[in-house]
Enzyme design. Sequence first.
Site, PDB file in Angstrom:
ATOM      1  CG  ASP A 172       1.577   0.261  11.912  1.00 55.63           C
ATOM      2  OD1 ASP A 172       0.949   1.054  12.633  1.00 55.63           O
ATOM      3  OD2 ASP A 172       1.487   0.256  10.678  1.00 55.63           O
TER       4      ASP A 172
ATOM      5  CG  ASP B 280      -0.356  -0.265   2.513  1.00 51.76           C
ATOM      6  OD1 ASP B 280       0.884  -0.344   2.606  1.00 51.76           O
ATOM      7  OD2 ASP B 280      -1.109  -0.402   3.496  1.00 51.76           O
TER       8      ASP B 280
END
Length: 770
Positions: free
Chosen positions: A468, A72
């Site tokens: 993350d 992405d």
Amino acid sequence: MSRMRSRPTTIRTVVIAIAAAAAWSLPAAAQALPPVHSQPYTWKNVQMVGGGFVDGIVFHPTARGVRYARTDMGGAYRWNDGTHRWEPMLDWVSYEDRNLMGVESIALDPGDPGRVYLACGTYTNERAPNGAILRSDDRGHTFERTDVPFKMGGNEDGRGNGERMAVDPDDGRVLYLGTRHDGLWRSTDGAVTWKRVASFPDVTEQPPAGLAPVQRRRWGGNVGIVFVLFDPRGGTTGRPSPTIYAGASLMGRDNLFRSTDGGATWRPVPGQPTRYRPTHAVLASDGMLYVAYGDSPGPSPMTDGAVWRLDTRTGAWTDVTPDRPDPAAGRAFGYAAVAVDAHHPRWLIVSTYDRYEAGGENIFRSTDGGASWRPIFGPGGGTFDFSLAPYVAFTPIHWLFDIEIDPANPDHALFTTGYGGYETFDLTDADAGKPTKWSVMSTGIEETVALDLLSPTRGAPLISAIGDYGGFVHRDLDRPAPEGNFSDPRFANTTSLAAGDGNPSVVVRAGAGVHGDASIGYSLDGGRSWRPAASTPGPDSRLGDVAVSSDGATWIWTPARSAVYVTRDRGATWGASRGIPAGTRVVADRVDPTRFYGMDLFGGRLFVSGDGGASFVERTFSLPGGLPPRPTDPFAQRRGDSRGGQDRLYATPGRSGDLWIAAFDGLYHSTDEGGGFAKLPGVQEIAAFGFGRAAPGAAFPALYLVGRIEGVRGIFRSDDVARSWERINDDRHQWGLILQITGDPKEYGRVYVGTHGRGTQYGDPAGPGG
């Protein structure tokens, strides 16, 4: 329609010379030197493996071992069947073209295994540029480019849905591309030029009435066309296929369309379910079309969904959902992907999405066209081998948005997740009730975002702060950390790392604790073991920046949007620092353990502490040419936050009171605690800045800079206090957007570069002088 060549070019050269009155005095004036070649460097990824959302995998239907993966925000990868690694294809993407690092779709030519097409563009907001189609005839080693007059959303909702771009199997010159906001487009010359298909229905979607602004931003609609499929049956080689399907992410209205005249006209497929949005579809060789559905495009939350089968010969639809959601009963989830065996059309697998309330994500397997199903995971089901990426053992499967069965091997299947993916080579064992074995499939894929990098004066080469996944202690740069990512406490994002230069055994990190963990932790053994601080300054203390005194005894933490706090007892007690504004990032003097510095660049204020951070004295300063204007646009390129090197204050290793300001548009140096800053000529733009071990015979640390110098953009090193700079990367190694840089204080020339989606790179000199 513009056409631009995007083949990597030859290495560029740049030298910036600054005359100086004495060996380490401040530069006085610019003086041109004869140009020299850039320093050749060898670049490799620091191994973490995966670390981001691999949202699509595409196999070539007939060429064994030919497959590609898209991400992405970290580019696209080609599988090397000889080395069994994924290879990046877009590392040549420049800072100016960084929008191309989000890959919306990949398409392969069934008739030519060498041809691959990438639809690139990361965002569709008003600030993002239009997208581009990259085409290659050598499996992505080189590309040609066509800019298109619309935007793509490789990092937006729906990015894990099916492939929006497809090549006609009967005529490789014909491609179709479904967009998010601009309908369906077609090329008839191998993706060189594109034209909108005027006959395709309007599939734009308006948000429901009454949504609050926050809800409108989170609304998962208006994702557009999410897959295009050709039906090769009945076609003639050399002529466009007559039958094409396109699915749009719509609810409550027709969302699957078909053309039977080569794309000239389009009509909704009769009898289709409209309760959900289509997410993926696959056409089996026997004419059965399988469609996965959810009530959102994902990865926004999904609460309902189904799997349906269409007999394209009779037009009959059949609900073949393997496990039916029941949101009212607490079983809220949907379906993300579906795949069919190329040679056994009744063998298929489907994946769930957001099934956490119903036992976790799962894959269901059918060998009778969806009449019956077996779960792949669960009691007695699949087992996992995490050895290639140990950190994933602590993270449940999530964002399971693509699953594929290798067309050359029915036992080989892959699925993607938010941190890479897994593969098995015994898929058909599930048909006999045996457990399948899954291992990490992501070797070579590096999609992490570096929020900070620390190379201590002794010990591990590198400690990374990662978005993350917290971060890692890298004792071997070429192997993933065997202990996995940070734990005790475990973070989602780690925003700051610091260690004492004179006592590097003390390492402190701040971030966002998960599952109730603290948001600050420390190590007393160079990162081999960790523990949470005994307390935090307040209940909302998280993220922000940390500084550690050179002896490791004093820590200063500025949590996000908070006051500046100091502790001398490893967080047992905290006190607010006096005389310094809330939210100010603080750095430690690299020699004197009592001295710390903070800066308000736009206000021309420097804050200096000589009592270990208990209090600060404010001093004013000016910069040659004036202070930069305070930014008013929160999305402006100039950022004073912890994710960019620009507009920040740095203290020089080994020199007390020696300070640098890396502003977005200039570099400044002071040798007297900010009493006077001199501007270094030639530096026009800075994205990241750092120090490394001095060159042999030099008395000052090497400087590293990401930005633009004398009109040349790149990564630079200076061995002579910014008198001259050498570009140390080349046009094949640009990685789009770079956020962090630091040299290694233990090894001259070694440098670490943190990218926005292509992991962390490390470089070493490869030529003379290295």
